[in-house]
Scaffold this motif. Structure first.
Motif, PDB file in Angstrom:
ATOM      1  N   LYS A 261     -36.970   5.251 -29.045  1.00  0.00           N
ATOM      2  CA  LYS A 261     -38.394   4.996 -28.830  1.00  0.00           C
ATOM      3  C   LYS A 261     -38.959   4.099 -29.928  1.00  0.00           C
ATOM      4  CE  LYS A 261     -42.764   7.360 -27.877  1.00  0.00           C
ATOM      5  NZ  LYS A 261     -43.423   8.684 -27.719  1.00  0.00           N
ATOM      6  N   LYS A 262     -38.640   4.423 -31.185  1.00  0.00           N
ATOM      7  CA  LYS A 262     -39.166   3.650 -32.314  1.00  0.00           C
ATOM      8  C   LYS A 262     -38.643   2.223 -32.322  1.00  0.00           C
ATOM      9  CE  LYS A 262     -39.825   7.650 -35.370  1.00  0.00           C
ATOM     10  NZ  LYS A 262     -39.322   8.359 -36.575  1.00  0.00           N
ATOM     11  N   ARG A 263     -37.386   2.049 -31.917  1.00  0.00           N
ATOM     12  CA  ARG A 263     -36.776   0.721 -31.941  1.00  0.00           C
ATOM     13  C   ARG A 263     -36.894  -0.009 -30.596  1.00  0.00           C
ATOM     14  NH1 ARG A 263     -31.261   2.005 -35.508  1.00  0.00           N
ATOM     15  NH2 ARG A 263     -32.367   2.795 -37.340  1.00  0.00           N
ATOM     16  N   ARG A 264     -37.636   0.581 -29.681  1.00  0.00           N
ATOM     17  CA  ARG A 264     -37.979  -0.038 -28.389  1.00  0.00           C
ATOM     18  C   ARG A 264     -36.753  -0.465 -27.587  1.00  0.00           C
ATOM     19  NH1 ARG A 264     -43.227  -3.793 -30.073  1.00  0.00           N
ATOM     20  NH2 ARG A 264     -44.475  -2.084 -30.932  1.00  0.00           N
ATOM     21  N   ALA A 265     -35.838   0.450 -27.426  1.00  0.00           N
ATOM     22  CA  ALA A 265     -34.661   0.182 -26.605  1.00  0.00           C
ATOM     23  C   ALA A 265     -35.075   0.060 -25.140  1.00  0.00           C
ATOM     24  CB  ALA A 265     -33.642   1.304 -26.768  1.00  0.00           C
ATOM     25  N   VAL A 266     -34.480  -0.915 -24.443  1.00  0.00           N
ATOM     26  CA  VAL A 266     -34.819  -1.097 -23.029  1.00  0.00           C
ATOM     27  C   VAL A 266     -33.595  -1.041 -22.115  1.00  0.00           C
ATOM     28  CG1 VAL A 266     -36.858  -2.484 -23.538  1.00  0.00           C
ATOM     29  CG2 VAL A 266     -34.657  -3.637 -23.169  1.00  0.00           C
ATOM     30  N   GLY A 267     -32.385  -1.230 -22.677  1.00  0.00           N
ATOM     31  CA  GLY A 267     -31.199  -1.277 -21.838  1.00  0.00           C
ATOM     32  C   GLY A 267     -30.009  -0.564 -22.449  1.00  0.00           C
ATOM     33  N   GLU A 268     -28.987  -0.316 -21.610  1.00  0.00           N
ATOM     34  CA  GLU A 268     -27.763   0.352 -22.090  1.00  0.00           C
ATOM     35  C   GLU A 268     -26.559  -0.119 -21.296  1.00  0.00           C
ATOM     36  OE1 GLU A 268     -24.518   3.387 -21.903  1.00  0.00           O
ATOM     37  OE2 GLU A 268     -25.749   2.563 -20.293  1.00  0.00           O
TER      38      GLU A 268
END
Length: 340
Positions: A261-268
């Motif tokens: 959340k803090k590092r704004r992950a959008v994909g995996e």
């Protein structure tokens, strides 16, 4: 194709609509056969009378047959179906979308399928077939191919076919994850190998295995052999997940959830979570860690569809260089809106 269409539109502008519709109907029948006119009209969002007129013309040309089960392609259609797909895509704007995405994402080969997989499950099946077609073009005898799991990848497996057996080795690109057996990477690898007449290996390991446990499992010959094949794979085919959805599937700890959340992950992909710029913000998988980075000649093919995956697709293509991307119209248009 675009130049040919310009010439045709100058010569016979009154026929362009009929030609495009027939190509569209023929290409859709291939995907959905056997299919009734009403179901096909609903899928294409067209009046049933237009589908009926196109189908009648195609039947007169001997390209489709009609019976109680619905419309199906005839053997004669095999000669023209590839061209019909290309014509339909060009006339309805998909070719232009592909060109724009290829430029913006720096992916040489992009295929866009009409529709939105978030709203229509049939679109995901068509994306799978398109991806299978692209993968088959890239496959060569003697290759090792690594495949991920997931609902998108099982559709790719179901779309694979080969007229003659191919000497390819198909291995799972990741360990097991979740409880659904039929969409695990092992199942995808086995299905592709069966359909193309190749060979496969399985990996009976959980994807989240830690480094110490992996070292112990490496003492088993069958595990060591599969992992060694992974490290020299020639072709990698994988889906793309949204970071929030995959975090739930992987049952990440509260601490790791906070990091995403803090590092704004959008994909995996393969246990790597990345932000919009493609930078890795969290690594969770040991089994597939560093996949395709040890063999610089590896080709990567990403398959993902649905508007909701647009950010994840952008991030994944920035995270790792890809040869090909297969997606749908909704995702493509959302990607363009985000980047332009």
């Amino acid at each position: 194709m675009q130049e040919d269409l310009k010439v045709l539109s100058r010569i016979a502008p009154d026929l362009m609509s009929d030609i495009g519709r027939r190509a569209q109907v023929l290409a859709s029948i291939e995907t959905m056969q056997p299919v009734g006119r009403r179901a096909l009209a609903a899928r294409l969002n067209l009046p049933e009378r237009e589908v009926r007129a196109a189908a009648s013309a195609l039947k007169e040309q001997g390209l489709i047959s009609m019976d109680a089960a619905g419309m199906q392609l005839t053997p004669q259609a095999i000669e023209v179906i590839s061209g019909a797909r290309d014509l339909s895509r060009a006339m309805f704007g998909l070719t232009k979308l592909e060109q724009n995405l290829s430029h913006l994402l720096n992916v040489p080969h992009v295929v866009v399928v009409a529709g939105n997989a978030d709203q229509d499950a049939q679109v995901l099946r068509e994306v799978g077939r398109a991806a299978a077609h692209r993968v088959h073009k890239l496959m060569q005898s003697g290759m090792t191919m690594a495949v991920a799991g997931g609902s998108t990848m099982i559709e790719v497996a179901r779309g694979m076919q080969s007229a003659t057996p191919m000497n390819v080795m198909v291995v799972p690109a990741r360990g097991g994850m979740g409880a659904t057996v039929e969409t695990q990477a092992n199942a995808v690898a086995a299905e592709i190998a069966r359909r193309v007449g190749g060979h496969h290996r399985v990996m009976h390991l959980p994807d989240s295995l830690d480094a110490a446990a992996l070292q112990e499992m490496m003492k088993l010959a069958e595990v060591r052999e599969t992992l060694e094949l992974l490290q020299r794979t020639d072709l990698v085919v994988h889906g793309i997940g949204r970071a929030d959805v995959m975090a739930q599937k992987r049952r990440l700890s509260v601490e790791n959830m906070d990091i995403l959340k803090k590092r704004r992950a959008v994909g995996e992909a393969f246990g790597d979570f990345f932000d919009f710029s493609g930078k890795t913000v969290l690594q969770t998988s040991t089994v597939s860690l560093g996949l395709a980075k040890l063999h610089k000649e590896s080709l990567m093919v990403a398959v993902a569809a649905g508007e909701r995956k647009a950010e994840a697709i952008i991030a994944s293509t920035r995270h790792e260089k890809h040869d090909s991307l297969i997606t749908d119209e909704a995702a493509a248009k959302k990607i363009l809106s985000l980047l332009q």
